[in-house]
Design a protein around this motif. Structure first.
Motif, short mmCIF file in Angstrom:
data_model
loop_
_atom_site.label_atom_id
_atom_site.label_comp_id
_atom_site.label_asym_id
_atom_site.label_seq_id
_atom_site.Cartn_x
_atom_site.Cartn_y
_atom_site.Cartn_z
N UNK A 1 0.82 -1.22 0.00
CA UNK A 1 0.00 0.00 0.00
C UNK A 1 0.85 1.27 0.00
N UNK A 2 2.05 1.20 -0.58
CA UNK A 2 2.90 2.38 -0.66
C UNK A 2 2.25 3.47 -1.50
N UNK A 3 1.62 3.09 -2.62
CA UNK A 3 0.98 4.09 -3.49
C UNK A 3 -0.17 4.78 -2.77
N UNK A 4 -0.97 4.02 -2.02
CA UNK A 4 -2.07 4.62 -1.26
C UNK A 4 -1.55 5.59 -0.22
N UNK A 5 -0.45 5.23 0.44
CA UNK A 5 0.13 6.11 1.45
C UNK A 5 0.62 7.40 0.80
N UNK A 6 1.31 7.28 -0.34
CA UNK A 6 1.86 8.47 -0.99
C UNK A 6 0.78 9.39 -1.54
N UNK A 7 -0.41 8.84 -1.78
CA UNK A 7 -1.51 9.69 -2.23
C UNK A 7 -2.07 10.55 -1.09
N UNK A 8 -1.75 10.19 0.15
CA UNK A 8 -2.28 10.91 1.31
C UNK A 8 -1.22 11.73 2.03
N UNK A 9 0.04 11.30 1.97
CA UNK A 9 1.10 11.96 2.74
C UNK A 9 2.26 12.34 1.81
N UNK A 10 2.96 13.40 2.19
CA UNK A 10 4.05 13.89 1.35
C UNK A 10 5.39 13.25 1.70
N UNK A 11 5.51 12.63 2.88
CA UNK A 11 6.77 12.00 3.26
C UNK A 11 6.50 10.84 4.21
N UNK A 12 7.49 9.94 4.27
CA UNK A 12 7.40 8.78 5.15
C UNK A 12 7.94 9.16 6.53
N UNK A 13 7.17 8.87 7.56
CA UNK A 13 7.64 9.05 8.94
C UNK A 13 7.07 7.91 9.77
N UNK A 14 7.74 7.55 10.88
CA UNK A 14 7.23 6.45 11.71
C UNK A 14 5.80 6.65 12.17
N UNK A 15 5.47 7.85 12.62
CA UNK A 15 4.12 8.10 13.14
C UNK A 15 3.07 7.95 12.05
N UNK A 16 3.37 8.49 10.86
CA UNK A 16 2.40 8.43 9.77
C UNK A 16 2.20 7.00 9.27
N UNK A 17 3.31 6.25 9.12
CA UNK A 17 3.21 4.88 8.64
C UNK A 17 2.48 4.01 9.65
N UNK A 18 2.81 4.18 10.93
CA UNK A 18 2.16 3.39 11.97
C UNK A 18 0.67 3.64 11.99
N UNK A 19 0.29 4.90 11.95
CA UNK A 19 -1.14 5.22 11.96
C UNK A 19 -1.83 4.69 10.70
N UNK A 20 -1.18 4.84 9.55
CA UNK A 20 -1.78 4.41 8.29
C UNK A 20 -2.01 2.90 8.27
N UNK A 21 -1.02 2.13 8.72
CA UNK A 21 -1.13 0.68 8.68
C UNK A 21 -1.97 0.11 9.81
N UNK A 22 -2.03 0.82 10.92
CA UNK A 22 -2.74 0.27 12.08
C UNK A 22 -4.18 0.76 12.19
N UNK A 23 -4.41 2.05 12.03
CA UNK A 23 -5.71 2.61 12.42
C UNK A 23 -6.48 3.34 11.33
N UNK A 24 -5.81 3.74 10.25
CA UNK A 24 -6.44 4.65 9.30
C UNK A 24 -7.69 4.05 8.66
N UNK A 25 -8.76 4.83 8.71
CA UNK A 25 -9.98 4.43 8.02
C UNK A 25 -9.85 4.61 6.51
N UNK A 26 -8.85 5.42 6.08
CA UNK A 26 -8.65 5.67 4.66
C UNK A 26 -7.77 4.62 4.00
#
Length: 313
Positions: free
Chosen positions: A55-80
């Motif tokens: 889901x790297x492409x999905x993440x990059x469509x929502x965020x401008x950079x990779x960070x531990x907090x953003x990746x953790x939230x995206x993979x664990x909790x994000x409804x999007x």
């Protein structure tokens, strides 16, 4: 069995297995990012977690950079993120609710109570310690569902379709872990066989609960080609590609006997199983591990599609 019942059982198991896998990937990323490496290399660990999860492409469509907090939230909790841990458990519970009469009381109670507990969590105020506990909890839920199914379900088509979901998903996950490690994880400035390479491979083995098994089988330090051998060709390793297809052939054959008819799903599964049985690690490396794994992922995905056409629609 109605096709919609088989479909719900199949996807119930796939999403539980996927949630477990995502928890293991996040644990591995957290462990690797704690190593004393440069900031850009640490970011590489989190980007690899996204790539492994597909889901790297999905993440990059929502965020401008990779960070531990953003990746953790995206993979664990994000409804999007349609395949976040939260969404996996939500979809798993939805499928389980549709086939409650095909599940045992223990299985339903586990997934239902897990969903209720998940909704009580405060996602916005989780520190690293709370996140580690959450990931352990996700793994425990998966083990409880898997164990209760193994110990309480009748060995009939309901059980067989649920196991197909487990092993199709598990095979895909293991293959992606290996592929990402070989092609994305080790920074360009690090040598193969160096300290970082060793710790990365050890973390990957831990993520599939295979570090102890590795040392039992090989009795050597962690070496990439032996890790690949364990996770691809060893029937004894429950998460290996070979073990997954041993089980897929078994359960597809059981369904064929029960329904009195075989089809393309059985033929493809046997073909992949035979190819894995006849493969040798030196030949795989000589011809290209990446190419071998990509072909396997394509065949595994095709098997999932054939199972759907043959039984689930």
């Amino acid at each position: 069995m109605l096709s919609r019942t088989a479909d719900s059982l199949y996807w119930f198991s796939r999403y539980v297995e996927r949630a477990d896998y995502l928890a293991r990937m996040l644990e591995a990323a957290m462990r690797l990012s704690s190593l004393p490496i440069r900031r850009e290399d640490a970011e590489n660990e989190w980007a690899s977690a996204l790539s492994t999860a597909g889901c790297l492409a999905d993440f990059e469509s929502l965020y401008d950079r990779v960070s531990p907090a953003k990746v953790t939230r995206f993979l664990a909790f994000s409804k999007r993120n349609p395949t976040s841990i939260r969404n996996c458990l939500r979809i798993a519970r939805r499928n389980a609710r549709q086939v409650r009469t095909a599940l045992t009381a223990e299985m339903w109670d586990t997934i239902n109570s897990a969903w209720l507990e998940l909704n009580r969590l405060d996602f916005d105020n989780m520190d690293a310690s709370a996140m580690a506990r959450f990931l352990e909890w996700v793994k425990e839920i998966s083990l409880r569902i898997d164990g209760s199914g193994y110990r309480t379900m009748l060995r009939n088509d309901a059980y067989w379709f649920s196991r197909l979901g487990v092993y199709i998903e598990r095979a895909d996950n293991t293959a992606r872990i290996l592929d990402v490690k070989y092609h994305l994880l080790l920074p360009d400035n690090e040598r193969v066989g160096g300290p970082l390479d060793y710790f990365q491979w050890a973390a990957i083995l831990r993520s599939v609960s295979a570090l102890t098994s590795y040392h039992w089988v090989y009795r050597e330090n962690v070496k990439p080609w032996l890790v690949a051998d364990l996770l691809i060709l060893k029937d004894e390793m429950p998460r290996s590609l070979s073990s997954c297809y041993e089980n897929l052939v078994r359960y597809l054959d059981a369904i064929a006997v029960a329904y009195g008819r075989q089809g393309p799903a059985q033929r493809l599964a046997r073909g992949v199983r035979t190819r894995l049985q006849n493969a040798k690690m030196e030949d795989i490396f000589q011809n290209g591990l990446h190419e071998f794994i990509q072909e396997f992922i394509a065949d595994n995905s095709r098997l999932g599609e054939i199972i759907t056409r043959q039984y689930l629609i």
